[in-house]
Design a protein around this motif. Structure first.
Motif, PDB file in Angstrom:
ATOM      1  N   SER A 148       0.829  -1.197   0.000  1.00 36.65           N
ATOM      2  CA  SER A 148       0.000   0.000   0.000  1.00 36.65           C
ATOM      3  C   SER A 148       0.867   1.253   0.000  1.00 36.65           C
ATOM      4  CB  SER A 148      -0.915   0.004   1.223  1.00 36.65           C
ATOM      5  OG  SER A 148      -1.654   1.193   1.270  1.00 36.65           O
TER       6      SER A 148
ATOM      7  N   LYS B  49      -0.822   4.305  -0.886  1.00 38.53           N
ATOM      8  CA  LYS B  49      -1.821   5.357  -0.975  1.00 38.53           C
ATOM      9  C   LYS B  49      -1.546   6.457   0.041  1.00 38.53           C
ATOM     10  CE  LYS B  49      -6.795   6.055  -1.534  1.00 38.53           C
ATOM     11  NZ  LYS B  49      -6.581   6.627  -2.879  1.00 38.53           N
ATOM     12  N   ASN B  50      -1.466   7.690  -0.467  1.00 41.25           N
ATOM     13  CA  ASN B  50      -1.285   8.908   0.324  1.00 41.25           C
ATOM     14  C   ASN B  50       0.076   9.012   1.008  1.00 41.25           C
ATOM     15  OD1 ASN B  50      -3.895   9.857  -0.300  1.00 41.25           O
ATOM     16  ND2 ASN B  50      -4.771   8.610   1.334  1.00 41.25           N
TER      17      ASN B  50
ATOM     18  N   GLY C 169      -1.151   5.276  -6.030  1.00 40.04           N
ATOM     19  CA  GLY C 169      -1.825   6.232  -5.163  1.00 40.04           C
ATOM     20  C   GLY C 169      -0.922   7.067  -4.283  1.00 40.04           C
TER      21      GLY C 169
END
Length: 235
Positions: free
Chosen positions: A2, A4-5, A29
């Motif tokens: 992950s 994301k952000n 992301g």
């Protein structure tokens, strides 16, 4: 994995490995910030930065937290040793080593603030595997390997991981003169046990792993992503 952000700074993302990595992180992301002399064609925040004239103030507008820092600039200055000048060595050390030092120092507080940050640097197969005409680049990239291990030890208490990737010849704009004809490409392919030179995506994939949570127990390592060049001898 992950992303994301999460915030990543890629120095040298205008082409080649840095560009491929930036694309991959954006698609995952992440918030990607790039720094180089040429603005890449990416949906990313861009800062002008020159490895030969580094300015730490360049990064004043970055977020207070950086989850990862990747330093991609490099040189391929292949000459017989007797033709290498002090200026050749100094230029290679400035771009390959001192530029990285400058960027890391300018962003150390941001990396510490992340609580689990990753720094990825780049060496070369020529450090481990002696190659003629590589004295200047091997010396400066060898310094990168020493820096990697030293910073990994020093930064571990701050939960900052530091690793380096040591590729062999990779098909990027930096290597265009070495792969400028079908004959040169064929000869370079044959030198690698896996049967081909590297692609920027091959190296970017390893960098992405080291930036991810899946790489959270990896630090102080030099990864030879080189088609077997440094470790395999074919019969």
């Amino acid at each position: 994995m992950s992303f994301k952000n999460k915030n990543f700074l890629i120095v040298g993302a205008s082409s080649g490995i840095g560009f491929s990595l930036a694309q991959s992180l954006i698609e995952a992301g992440a918030n990607v910030f790039t720094a180089s002399r040429t603005q890449p064609n990416l949906m990313a925040n861009f800062f002008f930065w020159d490895a030969q004239n580094p300015d730490s103030n360049t990064f004043n507008e970055l977020p207070t937290i950086l989850d990862g820092l990747i330093y991609c600039p490099g040189t391929i200055n292949l000459k017989p040793f007797h033709r290498l000048s002090n200026e050749d060595f100094l230029k290679d050390f400035q771009i390959n080593l001192l530029g990285a030092v400058s960027v890391i120092q300018a962003n150390l507080s941001r990396l510490k603030a992340a609580g689990n940050a990753s720094v990825v640097l780049f060496s070369t197969v020529a450090v481990q595997t002696g190659m003629g005409f590589h004295a200047s680049i091997a010396a400066s990239k060898g310094a990168i390997e020493g820096l990697t291990k030293s910073l990994a030890a020093e930064f571990a208490v701050s939960k900052i991981r530091v690793n380096a990737i040591a590729p062999s010849l990779t098909d990027t704009p930096l290597a265009k003169t070495l792969l400028s004809s079908p004959e040169k490409i064929e000869a370079s392919n044959k030198r690698h046990p896996i049967g081909r030179v590297g692609k920027s995506e091959d190296i970017a994939s390893m960098a992405k792993l080291l930036l991810s949570d899946d790489g959270s127990w990896i630090t102080g390592q030099i990864f030879h992503v080189d088609g077997g060049m440094s470790s395999i001898r074919m019969m």
